[in-house]
Design a protein around this motif. Structure first.
Motif, PDB file in Angstrom:
ATOM      1  N   PHE A 210       0.800  -1.224   0.000  1.00 22.75           N
ATOM      2  CA  PHE A 210       0.000   0.000   0.000  1.00 22.75           C
ATOM      3  C   PHE A 210       0.835   1.277   0.000  1.00 22.75           C
TER       4      PHE A 210
ATOM      5  N   ARG B 234      -7.414   3.081  -4.528  1.00 24.50           N
ATOM      6  CA  ARG B 234      -6.418   2.084  -4.914  1.00 24.50           C
ATOM      7  C   ARG B 234      -6.574   1.618  -6.358  1.00 24.50           C
TER       8      ARG B 234
ATOM      9  N   VAL C 191      -1.874  -2.746  -5.726  1.00 29.77           N
ATOM     10  CA  VAL C 191      -1.935  -3.397  -4.416  1.00 29.77           C
ATOM     11  C   VAL C 191      -2.012  -4.913  -4.543  1.00 29.77           C
TER      12      VAL C 191
END
Length: 246
Positions: free
Chosen positions: A157, A196, A200
């Motif tokens: 992350f 995101r 990830v």
């Protein structure tokens, strides 16, 4: 966005937060390095995204394609760190080359399968949205509990500041529009959630690819995980410093 990530009441007013880890990423979209201290100015974190891989089309190598970014999936297999006045690029085969080494660009181009150069950050910032990215340990625990057999590792992350927090849920999502003090000198203003992308779920050193991570975040919290912040007042932050939500 689902409300399942929210905390009850106003825990930020009473909870104790501190800096668990500090990270910088000397080359955009490559693996970064954990640091005991970081210096932050209004333009961002020293040496963070100082360089970016540039494609033949003049776009920055990234995990996604957009107006100024070009998806280069293999970048996350490289690492970068700062050594004296140089940035070291760590190749997947274990070799490390200085950013000025004449062998580096040919090797990057060969391994990525396209002609690339390295661009130093100038008037155009290399960060996606804002200079500082915050994430809490609470959010990592929340996601791990939802996907118990997934490798929920902070490296997926890419925060600059991992904040130790003992509350439930994803408390940093409640900080948007508020200021956060870190240590004795730094003040940040949280401006928006971090939405995101596929990165990830990518494989990287020690972590297998896992498409479930992005799928779960997209379905349950609109892909928001962590928050972006701008710098109101700069200074030095260190591991263990207190964090205050103002």
């Amino acid at each position: 966005m689902s409300g399942s990530h929210m905390t009850s009441g106003n825990p930020s007013a009473v909870a104790s937060f501190s800096v668990r880890q500090l990270w910088r990423y000397p080359v955009k979209s490559m693996q970064g390095e954990s640091c005991a201290a970081l210096r932050i100015s209004e333009s961002g974190i020293d040496h963070d995204r100082q360089l970016a891989v540039n494609s033949a089309a003049g776009k920055l190598g990234s995990g996604k394609t957009s107006g100024r970014f070009e998806r280069m999936d293999g970048l996350i297999e490289f690492g970068a760190s700062v050594h004296l006045e140089h940035i070291l690029v760590h190749l997947p085969d274990g070799r490390s080359l200085r950013h000025v080494d004449p062998l580096l660009l040919p090797e990057l181009s060969r391994l990525l399968g396209k002609h690339v150069t390295l661009e130093r950050e100038g008037k155009h910032m290399h960060v996606d949205v804002a200079p500082v990215h915050l994430l809490t340990t609470s959010s990592l625990r929340w996601l791990q509990s939802a996907l118990p057999d997934a490798a929920i590792d902070v490296r997926r992350f890419r925060p600059n500041v991992l904040i130790d927090s003992g509350v439930e849920g994803m408390p940093e999502q409640d900080w948007v529009g508020r200021r956060v003090g870190v240590g004795d000198e730094v003040t940040l203003e949280v401006i928006k959630p971090t939405i995101r992308c596929r990165m990830v779920s990518f494989a990287q050193r020690g972590l297998a690819a896992d498409k479930r991570i992005l799928a779960y975040l997209a379905t349950n919290v609109g892909a928001a995980f962590g928050v972006y912040a701008r710098v109101v007042a700069g200074g030095e932050v260190r591991e263990g410093d207190g964090v205050r939500v103002l």
